[in-house]
Each structure stands twice: as structure tokens, then as C-alpha cells.
Design a protein around this motif. Structure first.
Motif, mmCIF file in Angstrom:
data_model
loop_
_atom_site.group_PDB
_atom_site.id
_atom_site.type_symbol
_atom_site.label_atom_id
_atom_site.label_comp_id
_atom_site.label_asym_id
_atom_site.label_seq_id
_atom_site.Cartn_x
_atom_site.Cartn_y
_atom_site.Cartn_z
ATOM 1 N N MET A 1 0.821 -1.192 0.000
ATOM 2 C CA MET A 1 0.000 0.000 0.000
ATOM 3 C C MET A 1 0.860 1.248 0.000
ATOM 4 O O MET A 1 2.066 1.189 0.253
ATOM 5 N N VAL A 2 0.221 2.365 -0.330
ATOM 6 C CA VAL A 2 0.907 3.646 -0.369
ATOM 7 C C VAL A 2 0.210 4.574 0.610
ATOM 8 O O VAL A 2 -1.008 4.705 0.590
ATOM 9 N N LEU A 3 0.996 5.206 1.486
ATOM 10 C CA LEU A 3 0.453 6.267 2.333
ATOM 11 C C LEU A 3 0.821 7.570 1.648
ATOM 12 O O LEU A 3 1.995 7.806 1.377
ATOM 13 N N ALA A 4 -0.161 8.384 1.338
ATOM 14 C CA ALA A 4 0.142 9.589 0.579
ATOM 15 C C ALA A 4 -0.342 10.827 1.306
ATOM 16 O O ALA A 4 -1.401 10.822 1.930
ATOM 17 N N GLY A 5 0.448 11.888 1.221
ATOM 18 C CA GLY A 5 0.016 13.188 1.720
ATOM 19 C C GLY A 5 -0.280 14.042 0.513
ATOM 20 O O GLY A 5 0.601 14.647 -0.080
ATOM 21 N N LEU A 6 -1.559 14.031 0.108
ATOM 22 C CA LEU A 6 -1.894 14.706 -1.139
ATOM 23 C C LEU A 6 -2.185 16.170 -0.895
ATOM 24 O O LEU A 6 -2.477 16.591 0.205
ATOM 25 N N ARG A 7 -2.127 16.914 -1.975
ATOM 26 C CA ARG A 7 -2.479 18.325 -2.013
ATOM 27 C C ARG A 7 -1.723 19.126 -0.962
ATOM 28 O O ARG A 7 -0.567 19.423 -1.139
ATOM 29 N N SER A 8 -2.375 19.459 0.136
ATOM 30 C CA SER A 8 -1.714 20.371 1.070
ATOM 31 C C SER A 8 -0.484 19.772 1.718
ATOM 32 O O SER A 8 0.349 20.485 2.236
ATOM 33 N N MET A 9 -0.359 18.432 1.667
ATOM 34 C CA MET A 9 0.835 17.840 2.252
ATOM 35 C C MET A 9 1.916 17.641 1.207
ATOM 36 O O MET A 9 2.837 16.857 1.414
ATOM 37 N N ASN A 10 1.781 18.303 0.082
ATOM 38 C CA ASN A 10 2.860 18.371 -0.895
ATOM 39 C C ASN A 10 3.299 17.058 -1.507
ATOM 40 O O ASN A 10 4.405 16.966 -2.009
ATOM 41 N N GLY A 11 2.459 16.047 -1.495
ATOM 42 C CA GLY A 11 2.807 14.866 -2.269
ATOM 43 C C GLY A 11 3.825 13.936 -1.629
ATOM 44 O O GLY A 11 4.575 13.275 -2.339
ATOM 45 N N ALA A 12 3.853 13.841 -0.317
ATOM 46 C CA ALA A 12 4.757 12.869 0.327
ATOM 47 C C ALA A 12 4.206 11.478 0.098
ATOM 48 O O ALA A 12 3.011 11.264 0.193
ATOM 49 N N LEU A 13 5.092 10.507 -0.225
ATOM 50 C CA LEU A 13 4.634 9.144 -0.502
ATOM 51 C C LEU A 13 5.435 8.164 0.324
ATOM 52 O O LEU A 13 6.653 8.295 0.451
ATOM 53 N N ALA A 14 4.754 7.158 0.884
ATOM 54 C CA ALA A 14 5.455 6.091 1.598
ATOM 55 C C ALA A 14 4.927 4.774 1.073
ATOM 56 O O ALA A 14 3.716 4.534 1.081
ATOM 57 N N PHE A 15 5.838 3.902 0.597
ATOM 58 C CA PHE A 15 5.436 2.606 0.060
ATOM 59 C C PHE A 15 5.665 1.563 1.143
ATOM 60 O O PHE A 15 6.785 1.406 1.624
ATOM 61 N N VAL A 16 4.614 0.848 1.527
ATOM 62 C CA VAL A 16 4.684 -0.072 2.669
ATOM 63 C C VAL A 16 4.361 -1.494 2.232
ATOM 64 O O VAL A 16 3.429 -1.715 1.462
ATOM 65 N N ASP A 17 5.130 -2.447 2.751
ATOM 66 C CA ASP A 17 4.802 -3.862 2.577
ATOM 67 C C ASP A 17 4.190 -4.318 3.892
ATOM 68 O O ASP A 17 4.877 -4.351 4.915
ATOM 69 N N THR A 18 2.903 -4.652 3.900
ATOM 70 C CA THR A 18 2.262 -4.948 5.181
ATOM 71 C C THR A 18 2.462 -6.378 5.639
ATOM 72 O O THR A 18 1.991 -6.756 6.699
ATOM 73 N N SER A 19 3.135 -7.201 4.841
ATOM 74 C CA SER A 19 3.360 -8.563 5.331
ATOM 75 C C SER A 19 4.301 -8.528 6.526
ATOM 76 O O SER A 19 4.191 -9.326 7.433
ATOM 77 N N ASP A 20 5.230 -7.565 6.526
ATOM 78 C CA ASP A 20 6.061 -7.393 7.714
ATOM 79 C C ASP A 20 6.105 -5.938 8.149
ATOM 80 O O ASP A 20 6.940 -5.551 8.950
ATOM 81 N N CYS A 21 5.207 -5.142 7.607
ATOM 82 C CA CYS A 21 5.102 -3.724 7.946
ATOM 83 C C CYS A 21 6.420 -2.986 7.852
ATOM 84 O O CYS A 21 6.883 -2.355 8.803
ATOM 85 N N THR A 22 7.050 -3.100 6.697
ATOM 86 C CA THR A 22 8.277 -2.334 6.486
ATOM 87 C C THR A 22 8.013 -1.250 5.460
ATOM 88 O O THR A 22 7.194 -1.414 4.560
#
Lengths: 319, 690
Positions: free
Chosen positions: B501-522
């Protein structure tokens, strides 16, 4: 490479120019002042005062000495040589190859049309009477940037609508015209041997033309309007500087120094490098005549001189 | 001015011959309009057809003998008086004295008759007798049908080709639609990791935006006059639906129907605000009124397209297809109903009602079409609820905002309903906030993992936003797997296949992206797409697109392609880029065991793919190298010609500069002056001794 920062202006830089040997760098800005610096270490040699409005352009002729510089309507000879008054702002100016003829264009403002004027410096009468020997009106689209052709026979001018025209210096007629850009031409610069010109346009691209035939040779595309472009004297490289309109600056990343000068390979039309550092859009770029360094002047009022690392000269794209 | 009507009136028998005649002379024609005199009465004038229009015929009435006739009449009366006053009735009798089994009833007005037909038709009196009610005039209509049967004209079969053509791409490239040039151009691309390949590109294909159908078969475009559907290999126009001023559409999950909304067309008699269309035939199936489109889609479909429902004040109306009629002919009265939604896996509706005096708020799960309530959950001190279904319908999460007794603040709980277990047990996850502040954690986003049993929650206040991952385990526990704190995120985007999954800070958060593998939450990668406004996963979960839409930001409009691990593959700038939508895929045709077998043999398949990839990579670099070589050759040729010309002009140049050769920087060494200049470089203070 660690750049040399030149702080000598209070407002945005409008143009920078090296002299023929490259040891001097002239910078002009909207703060009515023109400065000249030693390019080797950034030490300021002096300042030309006297203009009452923003200085848009500067050119320096190539006679070894004495040196003359030309700014909107004031050819200086280390001290002021002459002052030519015009009815509207002078947008672009230049010495021809021989250094004897000046051309400058005036803006379309306050009811006055855009004119391209030619003065012969050998005829003092022209200067005294403020009468150019040739005036060419440009009715349709005003000239935004212009340079002389190789032998002083014509002036290559870029217009607000993206057109490029060759105006004869003798008759004033249009020898050639092309329209390759869709928006205003912000800057035109020649290659060091005057065989090619590079244009920088608001349509986010820069194009390389042959100066004599105005054949379109190469295109360099970016996503931002290009304010200035220059051709390297020794490598197959071009450098471009740009940014957005000053008004939209706050909408880009506020990270410090995100405004970049971009280097493209002239033959492959591919970008291969970027130099960060300016705090605002870059308004003018110029290569040192020996090709070992380049300078950029920005909206932030700073001029930065960059000397290339050795890797720059060895770099090659796979081919 | 006409007196014709009175001509047919019977003579007034009570007229007394002795009195003087007050009537007008025989041939008098007055000059007053009837309309003026008795306009209001005229409107109520009995029409010739009136009488028949108010008559209904009821069939399947029990045949009774005279002794039970009275009782029968009473029963009929009770049932049918509901719709209006019965002014007349007729129970035809057969030769043996018992009723024939059908009766005629007359109402005061045709509307009442229609009402009776609508509501009493199909009424089950008892096991053997289900009433069939019709308007009498209908019989007329059916009797008068032309005896000659005209075969309806056969419409030529429009072969649109293979509608699933895009699925047959040999490299399994997915497609996506791109709208750019602020809506002027729409293009369909095949997604290739090297560079997108144009499949189709048209100017002014749509006037506003586009939508794909849920299984990817159709592309819908919007126009002033209605919607058009395109599909097949060449994106030909499949169907057109005329709905002036249409602004919103919705597809049924089975792709049989499309619902369109237009705020313009709506009259009291003919509801036209919302229209449901049959896609294959292009027919308008039914129209509905609609006050506002605030919560589109107004009609929510069941997962198999068998039912659709909408909620109005205190009512839940469920319709069935293909008849488009109300299920069981009536809506459900649910007082105070605030929200409902269908399970994406079964025909179950979840809805909730707020507190009502001393009855607590509750969430109800109702099975359709039986309308059996399979689970009811009471909730106390509720402020608001939100329903979140897991993609397969395995779980339902109800986010409950409550104000516990004696406190001022709002606390949030997640009530997790386990749909696949008997009697649907419910577990509660409490979101404990910052112990310092009175207020509980504010929940920014919630999302279930598709194909899985995890969910992610974004909670907290900027800049201390936390991302928590929970796992709903089989043993009845819900475990908090991991919490990442100080995240720049306001939206959660799970891969459609789950796990990533991707955690995204859209629009006002300037497009920060975090790519996460939830099988081990890294965290696989942290990146940024400055001012990104949208994140879209491809249907296979291999690629993610982040984009900056011109609709939200006027500069730097582009879409970037990433791998699911967060490796940036492409940056595609498009002039005034507006929207990118992946084309959905139809559900896989492979049965589960075939999928398992492929996963087992994955190594074998991946070898083949890797080889293919390597070949295409080297081909690409070879192409690039060849291209560059030819560009360089052209350039060199041009430069040589230019230099030649330059040489020829040397004489002219020398003349212009008074004989001084300035072609090279070192052309004039003799003329050079040597100057020694001292520069201040460095200051160093060296302390001397002692």
C-alpha cells in the motif's frame, strides 16, 4: 563545483554578458545599476550608474581596448560615451561584429510602437542628433530579444509571438522569417563562432537554428518556461535557465534553491545534468568564452559563476 | 360560443306549462363563452370515458355460492376500500348461482382505480387465490390489438468486435485513460514500463471527464446531450444515452445498466432527473426524481446487479432488476435511517439509525431479498457512524464516534463485524488518543486490505499523524501489528491485490509518498511527487501512478509511474494534464485451484519472463544507441558545413575588425598584456611560542 556568488544588485538580474576574452562579466538588473566583475574570482571591478530605470540588456564589444559597453541607450566607454534617448524602454541591444554599429529595439509601450534602430558610432552626427541611420518599425509583434548575425549584415530578432526574423542592417527589410515557437521568445544567444543561434521561449522549449539560413536544427524540451539559453563554446552542450512567471513562484516547491540550470546534449536533445542553487527563476545564462565555466543570473538578484569539474569534460552519453 | 352540449340534455320533466316561458327564443345564440360562465364546473365535467376508466377487474376471486357471497363482499370491500370509495360493484354469477371468479369494481376517480391496480395486483388472499387486478380499459386495448401480426423489423446485428480485446495484449499491458490539455484531448495508453504506448487518442472525445465501466468493457464520455459508451479494439461508439445536461453517472457492477443524473430535466409527471438505462439495448428502463446529487451515487447496487436501493427520509427503497420495480412492491420504513451500504460480496445491506429517545442507536444487517435481519448491534451515545466494507464482504467495519457519558470529547471505536462466522460476532477496537488532551484521536482515513484481513488507520493531528496497521485474526482477536508515527499522510491506497500500500500526503501535504509492505510492515521506499493530487493503482497491483492534475494545480502537470515497491519508472509530463484512470479488469476466469497451481510453478514462468525482459531491455538500449548515433552524425555533418562557411568568411571578418584576427581566444598572443593580480585567499593566525 562550488559556485562564486556575486552580490551586487538589489533587484532581479535581467542580463549577464562576458566580454570577448571572458575575464570580465557584466551584469545588469532592474535596480538601474550595471556592474562589471572579474570572472576569475568574482571581485567587482566597478559600477555604471546613470540609468533611471531598469536596465534590460548589456553588450560589450570585442575590441581589446578600449572597452565599450552598451546598455539601453547608453554606450559607455568606461565612462559614458554617449546617451541616446528613446521614447519607450529599450528591450535589447548589441554591438555588431565590427563594434561600430549599435542596434537596439524599443518596446511597444505607451502608444509608441516597437522599433529596431541602428546607429553608426563612427558618425558622431548620428549620436548628437539622436538620429539612427535606419529605423525599422515592427507593427505586429514586438521584439523581445535580438542578436547580430555573423558579419554584421543582419540582426536576428525574436518576437513576442514566437517568430524569428532577420532584419537587414542596410535596408531594414526582412530577409528571412521562421515561426517555430508558439510563445514569446525570451532570449536569443549566438554560438561563439556566430554560426548558430539558440532561442529560449516561454513555450517551455529552446531551439537551435542556423544563423544564416534560420534552419531549425534542434529542440530541447522542458516543463517550465525557458528564460535564457546558451551554447557551449567547446562541447556539444547547451545550458538553459528558466522557471515560472514571478507571480507563480510560490506554487513550486519551497525547498531552498530548487531553481535549476539544465544542461542538454546538443546533438541528442537529451538532458544530462542540472545545477541547483538559485532562489528564484533564472533569468539569464552565459558560457565563458573558453567553455570552462558558465554563469547564471536570477530573479533573486544573485549571479553565480560555476567552474566545471573535470568530470564534466569527460562525460559522454552512451553512443 | 357553443350551445351544442345542452342539446342532448333530456327535457326538464318538472317544467310547469302554466308559468311564462323564461327560456330564450328557439334560435337564440348567446355570446358568452361556456368557459367564462362555468369554467370551473366544466373542468369537472364528466367525460364520456370517465366511467370506464375508474373500473377495475379483479380476477382469481374465490367462487362462492350465494350463502357466502355477503362475507366475500365484505372481505373485498375491506381490501379495496383502501384505494378509494367504491361507488359500484358487480359480481357476475354463473349458471349454478356461484360467482364466476372475477368481479368489477368502480371507484370515484380513475386515479383511485390505478392505485388499486398498482397495489392490489398480486395480493394473496389465501393459498389458492392471488388477485390479479387490471383496469377495465386495458381489456379494450388488448382486444383491439391488430389481428395481423407484423414481425418487428429485424435490427441489423452491430458487431463491435472483441470487446475484451485489450485483455489479449501479449505483454499483459494494462490500459489507462489520460485527459490532458485541460480536457481538449483524451488518450488511451498501454502501460509499458519503458514508455507508455498510445492505443488511441482523440480531440474533444469528452466534454468534462471520462469513466470506465466496472469490468473495463466500456469507456463512458460526457456530452451536453448525454453519455456515449465506447469499446472494442478501435473504441467504436457502442451506445448512446440521451440525457440533456447529464453530470454524473454510475454503472451497475454487472455492467448491464448505467444510471445517469442530470439536474436539468425533471418534471412532476415525468421523473427525469435520474434515469436507469439498459446498456445492451439502449432502452430507458426507469426514471426517478432526485432532489440533490450531494451523495452520488444515490442508487447503490448490490454486487451482482440484482438489486439497487436508495435512501430517502425515513425510507429505504429497494428495487429489483430487470423489472425495475420495488422489491415486494413497497419500500422499507426505517425511521431515522442515516446511511446504508451493500456488502460487496453478498446481498446484504448494512444500515444504521441514530438514537431515538430511549432506544439506542443501532447498526442492522439485513439479508435481501428475504429482508431478514441477520444481525443487530446496539450502540450507545453515538454522534456519527461510517460504514466500511472489506472488498470481498468478509468484514464490515463501523466507525463509531461517541461521546461517552460524563465527558465532553468524542471517542472513536471501530466495530468489526466478522461476516463469515456464524451469527456475525462483533469485536471492538478503541482508538485511544493522546492521554493529555481531552479529545480523542481524530481519524483521518480508514481502509481495509483487499483480499485480506488487515486494515490501516491514519489518525492524529498534523504534524503528528500516525499510521496504524491492524490484523483481524481468526481467533477473535484484532491485533495492532505496527504503528508508524509522524507520517506526512492524509490518504491510504491499498494495492487491489492486497499486501502492499501507499500512504500519501496529497495536495496540502505536498505529495509525500510512503510505500509499505504490510506482510512485515516495512517501509519499502519514501519518496515525493511534489503537489500530487491523485494516486491510482493499476488493477494488477504492479504499478502505481501519482499525478498532479491541472484541476488542482496549474503547474507541473504530469503523471509519474512507480513500481509497487516505490521505484520510480517514468515521469510523463503532459500539457495541462487532468485525469488518469486505469482500465479495470474483468474478474479472472481461472478457478482458484488453477491460480494456486500457477503460484506454485511461479519460478518456471518467471524464468521465461526474465529472459523476455532482458531481450527487450537490450533491444531498447540498442535502439537508443542507434538513434543517438544517427543524431550525432546529422549534427556533425551540419557543423562541418557551417564551419566551412565560417572559414570562407574569414576575410570579411578580418576586415571588420581592422585586420585583427579574433577567431580564437589565442589568435593574438602578441597583443596580450600580462598582468599580475593579487587575490586575498586566506587569513591564518599563527600564535607564536610561549
Amino acid at each position: 563545483m562550488k559556485p562564486i556568488l556575486l552580490q551586487g544588485h538589489e533587484r532581479s538580474i535581467t542580463q549577464i554578458k562576458y566580454n570577448r576574452e571572458g575575464d570580465l562579466l557584466f551584469t545588469v538588473a532592474k535596480d538601474t545599476v550595471a556592474n562589471v566583475w572579474y570572472s576569475v574570482n568574482g571581485e567587482r571591478l566597478g559600477t555604471y550608474n546613470g540609468h533611471t530605470g531598469a536596465v534590460w540588456c548589456v553588450d560589450c564589444d570585442c575590441i581589446l581596448n578600449p572597452r565599450k559597453t552598451l546598455e539601453p541607450c547608453r554606450p559607455w566607454l568606461c565612462k559614458q560615451l554617449a546617451m541616446l534617448n528613446t521614447s519607450s524602454a529599450v528591450r535589447t541591444c548589441g554591438f555588431d561584429f565590427s563594434g561600430n554599429i549599435i542596434m537596439f529595439s524599443t518596446d511597444k509601450q505607451m502608444g509608441y510602437q516597437c522599433y529596431l534602430n541602428y546607429f553608426d558610432l563612427r558618425d558622431p552626427q548620428q549620436i548628437e542628433d539622436n538620429q539612427p541611420y535606419l529605423t525599422v518599425p515592427c507593427a505586429e509583434s514586438k521584439i523581445t530579444s535580438a542578436v547580430w548575425g555573423p558579419l554584421g549584415e543582419f540582426v536576428i530578432a525574436g518576437h513576442e509571438n514566437g517568430e524569428i526574423n532577420q532584419f537587414s542592417a542596410k535596408s531594414g527589410e526582412i530577409l528571412k522569417k521562421v515561426k517555430e515557437h508558439s510563445k514569446q521568445i525570451n532570449d536569443i544567444q549566438t554560438s561563439v563562432d556566430l554560426t548558430m543561434v539558440i532561442t529560449a521561449s516561454k513555450d517551455c522549449s529552446s531551439k537551435l537554428f542556423d544563423s544564416t539560413t534560420l534552419d531549425h536544427i534542434k529542440t530541447f524540451k522542458t516543463e517550465r518556461p525557458v528564460n535564457s539559453a546558451a551554447i557551449s563554446p567547446i562541447m556539444d552542450h547547451v545550458v538553459m535557465g528558466g522557471g515560472q512567471e514571478a507571480m507563480e513562484v510560490t506554487t513550486t516547491s519551497t525547498r531552498i534553491g530548487k531553481f535549476e540550470a539544465r544542461f542538454f546534449h546538443a546533438a541528442y536533445e537529451e538532458e544530462f545534468g542540472r545545477v541547483k542553487g538559485h532562489f528564484g527563476p533564472i533569468n539569464c545564462v552565459a558560457f565563458h568564452p573558453d567553455g570552462k565555466s558558465y554563469s547564471s543570473g536570477g530573479e533573486d538578484g544573485y549571479t553565480r559563476i560555476h567552474y566545471f569539474d573535470p568530470q564534466y569534460f569527460d562525460f559522454e552519453l552512451e553512443a | 360560443m357553443n350551445m351544442h352540449d345542452t342539446e342532448d340534455m333530456p327535457p326538464d320533466v318538472d317544467y310547469d306549462e302554466d308559468e311564462p316561458s323564461f327560456s330564450d327564443p328557439e334560435d337564440f345564440v348567446d355570446d358568452i363563452d361556456d368557459e367564462e360562465l362555468l369554467g370551473d364546473l366544466l373542468r369537472e365535467k364528466p367525460q364520456e370515458a370517465d366511467g370506464i376508466d375508474s373500473v377495475i377487474v379483479v380476477d382469481n376471486v374465490p367462487q362462492v355460492g350465494p350463502e357466502r357471497l355477503e362475507k366475500l363482499k365484505n372481505v373485498i370491500h375491506k381490501i379495496f376500500s383502501k384505494f378509494g370509495k367504491i361507488t359500484n360493484e358487480f359480481y357476475p354469477e354463473g349458471p349454478d348461482g356461484s360467482t364466476k371468479g372475477y368481479i368489477f369494481l368502480e371507484y370515484g376517480a380513475p386515479t383511485q382505480a390505478l392505485d388499486a391496480v398498482k397495489n392490489a395486483d398480486g395480493y394473496k388472499l389465501d393459498k389458492q387465490h392471488t388477485f390479479r387486478v387490471n383496469v377495465f380499459t386495458d381489456f379494450d386495448k388488448y382486444m383491439n390489438i391488430c389481428d395481423e401480426w407484423e414481425t418487428p423489423e429485424k435490427q441489423p446485428f452491430k458487431d463491435f468486435g472483441n470487446m475484451r480485446h485489450w485483455m489479449e495484449d501479449p505483454d499483459c499491458r494494462d490500459q489507462y485513460s489520460v485527459i490532458y490539455e485541460s480536457g481538449e484531448r483524451t488518450a488511451i495508453f498501454n502501460n509499458d514500463p519503458k514508455d507508455p504506448i498510445v492505443a488511441e487518442e482523440r480531440a474533444r472525445w469528452t466534454e468534462t471527464y471520462v469513466r470506465w465501466s466496472p469490468k473495463g468493457t466500456y469507456l463512458a464520455t460526457f456530452h451536453q446531450r448525454g453519455i456515449a459508451l465506447w469499446g472494442g479494439e478501435k473504441f467504436k461508439q457502442i451506445q448512446r444515452f440521451s440525457h440533456q445536461g447529464v453530470s454524473l453517472i454510475d454503472f451497475s457492477p454487472c455492467e448491464r445498466y448505467v444510471v445517469t443524473f442530470s439536474p436539468l430535466m425533471d418534471t412532476k409527471e415525468d421523473p427525469q432527473a435520474i434515469i436507469i438505462w439498459d446498456i445492451l439495448t439502449g432502452q430507458k428502463k426507469r426514471g426517478f426524481h432526485c432532489e440533490s446529487s450531494a451523495h452520488w451515487p444515490i442508487f447503490k447496487w448490490s454486487h451482482d446487479g440484482k438489486f439497487f436501493a436508495r435512501m430517502t427520509q425515513d425510507t429505504l427503497s429497494i428495487y429489483e432488476t430487470p423489472s425495475m420495480g420495488l422489491l415486494d412492491k413497497k419500500s422499507l420504513k426505517i425511521s431515522g435511517i442515516k446511511d446504508f451500504s451493500w456488502s460487496p460480496g453478498d446481498n446484504i445491506i448494512a444500515f444504521w439509525v441514530p438514537e431515538d429517545k430511549d432506544i439506542p442507536a443501532r447498526v442492522t444487517l439485513m439479508q435481501l431479498p428475504s429482508r431478514q435481519e441477520i444481525r443487530v448491534r446496539n450502540l450507545f451515545n453515538v454522534v456519527d457512524c461510517k460504514l466500511h466494507w472489506q472488498r470481498q464482504g468478509d468484514y464490515l467495519c463501523v466507525k463509531v464516534d461517541r461521546t461517552p457519558k460524563g465527558t465532553q470529547g468524542v471517542v472513536t471505536n471501530f466495530e468489526i463485524f466478522r461476516m463469515r462466522e456464524k451469527q456475525v460476532p462483533v469485536d471492538v477496537v478503541e482508538m485511544k488518543g493522546d492521554p493529555e488532551s481531552k479529545n480523542a484521536e481524530s481519524i483521518i482515513a480508514f481502509a481495509w486490505e483487499p483480499n485480506g484481513s488487515k486494515f490501516a488507520v491514519l489518525h492524529g493531528e498534523s504534524p503528528r499523524i500516525n499510521a496504524s496497521f491492524y490484523h483481524v485474526k481468526n481467533n477473535g482477536k484484532i491485533e495492532l501489528i505496527k504503528m508508524f508515527d509522524k507520517q506526512q499522510a492524509n490518504s491510504i491506497f491499498w494495492s487491489p491485490q492486497g499486501q502492499f500500500m501507499v500512504l500519501a500526503g496529497l495536495r496540502s501535504m505536498n505529495g509525500a509518498l510512503a510505500f509499505v509492505d504490510t506482510s512485515d510492515c516495512t517501509m519499502m521506499n519514501i519518496a515525493e511527487h511534489y503537489m500530487a493530487s491523485d494516486v491510482e493503482w493499476d488493477p494488477t497491483g504492479r504499478y502505481v501512478v501519482t499525478s498532479v492534475s491541472w484541476w488542482s494545480h496549474k503547474v507541473d502537470n504530469a503523471y509519474w509511474l512507480w513500481t509497487f515497491q516505490g521505484r520510480l519508472l517514468q515521469k510523463n509530463n503532459k500539457d495541462r494534464f487532468c485525469q488518469l484512470l486505469w482500465r479495470p479488469r474483468p474478474p479472472t476466469l481461472l478457478p482458484l485451484d488453477a491460480i494456486k497451481a500457477i503460484k506454485k510453478d511461479l519460478k518456471k514462468y518467471s524464468k521465461i519472463f526474465e529472459q523476455k525482459d532482458r531481450l527487450s531491455q537490450s533491444k531498447a538500449s540498442k535502439e537508443l544507441v542507434d538513434k543517438r548515433r544517427s543524431m550525432m552524425e546529422d549534427y556533425r555533418r551540419y557543423r562541418e558545413a557551417a564551419l566551412l562557411q565560417h572559414q570562407e568568411q574569414k576575410a570579411a571578418r578580418l576586415e571588420l575588425r581592422g585586420g585583427v584576427d579574433t577567431d580564437e581566444l589565442d589568435s593574438n598572443i602578441d597583443d596580450w598584456e600580462e598582468e599580475t593580480i593579487e587575490f586575498f585567499i586566506n587569513e591564518e593566525i599563527i600564535p607564536l611560542g610561549e
